[in-house]
Design an enzyme around this catalytic site. Structure first.
Site, PDB file in Angstrom:
ATOM      1  N   SER A  61       0.823  -1.193   0.000  1.00 30.57           N
ATOM      2  CA  SER A  61       0.000   0.000   0.000  1.00 30.57           C
ATOM      3  C   SER A  61       0.869   1.260   0.000  1.00 30.57           C
ATOM      4  O   SER A  61       1.595   1.496  -0.952  1.00 30.57           O
ATOM      5  CB  SER A  61      -0.975  -0.028   1.180  1.00 30.57           C
ATOM      6  OG  SER A  61      -2.145   0.718   0.884  1.00 30.57           O
TER       7      SER A  61
ATOM      8  N   LYS B  46     -20.826  17.925   8.234  1.00 34.28           N
ATOM      9  CA  LYS B  46     -19.767  18.365   9.137  1.00 34.28           C
ATOM     10  C   LYS B  46     -19.334  17.273  10.101  1.00 34.28           C
ATOM     11  O   LYS B  46     -18.158  17.189  10.475  1.00 34.28           O
ATOM     12  CB  LYS B  46     -20.231  19.602   9.923  1.00 34.28           C
ATOM     13  CG  LYS B  46     -19.144  20.213  10.803  1.00 34.28           C
ATOM     14  CD  LYS B  46     -17.942  20.650   9.983  1.00 34.28           C
ATOM     15  CE  LYS B  46     -16.849  21.242  10.848  1.00 34.28           C
ATOM     16  NZ  LYS B  46     -15.635  21.554  10.064  1.00 34.28           N
TER      17      LYS B  46
END
Length: 291
Positions: free
Chosen positions: A115, A167
């Site tokens: 990765s 949010k």
């Protein structure tokens, strides 16, 4: 006579104390301050990228210092990492790309270079791996802790006041809505494409070919070489010799290796302990990492 003996004793004692202080100072200097870059002549700089990749500008600065050091003719990245943060991996990747403009860079993959670890390796001119190295895992992941059931059992609740419906996306205190899942999916898709493009550019592969090899799959070093994700099967020593050959260094290469300066807190608590506030504080973490 007794007075002379006392004077001699005091002189010997003071000398012993002074010698101890000098030895202690030399030890501290060698252990915590010195770099393994003393000497003369052309050299290969070795940069260790080990463990989870966290955002650490000191590693970027280390690569940049080797880039600007005329004695360093080539850089060897020694990668043994399952990956880590997206931006953290990209910061090192860009530092390597900058260094590569001035001198050869070789990546040697240890037991695991997956990765984000593989992302960084793609910035090198050549990638060397062991036959059994675990590499690839080209993908991105974001995980979220859910605590609402635990809070409910202990009688706790959380009141959130927000401006902007997204949010508090990823809040551990409630389930994620379908719209939020779609939003996060689009965000991860964008970062995933960034990974694919880095591999495509680094390995000289069409983007479609990289997509076929990606999807988070792990490969052995042998498989990775067959697929073009790795250039050579070899050892650390062979990778070091390759870097020296690419730089035109004759004979066994001299090695420069920066010694990491540890803070007092890291000496007392260890590096993991000092990084815990960062890990706890990041509620939403996009990662190029093996799950």
């Amino acid at each position: 006579m007794a007075r002379n003996k006392n004077v001699v004793f005091i002189i010997l004692f003071a000398g012993a104390v002074l010698l101890s202080v000098v030895c202690l100072a030399l030890y501290v200097g060698l252990v915590f301050l010195a770099d393994d870059d003393a000497g003369f002549g052309d050299a290969v700089a070795v940069v260790d990228i080990h463990g989870e990749i966290l955002y650490d500008l000191s590693k970027v600065q280390e690569i940049e210092s080797h880039r600007d050091n005329d004695r360093v003719r080539a850089i060897l990245l020694h990668i043994n990492s399952p990956g880590g943060g997206v931006a953290a991996s990209q910061a090192i990747y860009h530092a390597v790309m900058s260094a590569r403009d001035k001198k050869p860079v070789v990546a040697v993959l240890g037991p695991v270079a997956a990765s984000g670890g593989y992302y960084i390796a793609c910035a090198a001119d050549s990638i060397v791996a062991y036959e059994g190295t675990l590499t690839g895992s080209i993908g991105v992941i974001a995980s979220f802790i859910r605590t609402e059931e635990l809070f409910r059992k202990v009688g706790l609740g959380v009141t959130v006041i927000k401006a902007g419906k997204l949010k508090d996306v990823g809040s551990p205190h409630r389930k994620m809505t379908q719209d939020e899942k779609l939003y996060m999916g689009a965000l991860l898709d964008n970062v995933y494409v960034q990974f694919l493009e880095a591999v495509s550019a680094g390995r000289g592969m069409p983007l479609a070919q990289v997509e076929d090899l990606a999807e988070g799959r792990l490969y052995s070093g042998e498989e990775a070489q067959e697929l073009g994700l790795v250039d050579l099967i070899g050892t650390y020593e062979e990778a070091l010799d390759l870097a020296a050959d690419m730089a035109g260094i004759e004979g066994p290469p001299k090695v420069i290796k920066k010694r990491r300066r540890r803070t007092l807190a890291e000496i007392l608590l260890g590096r993991v302990a000092t990084s815990l506030p960062v890990l706890v504080g990041d509620r939403v973490r996009l990662q190029y990492i093996m799950p």
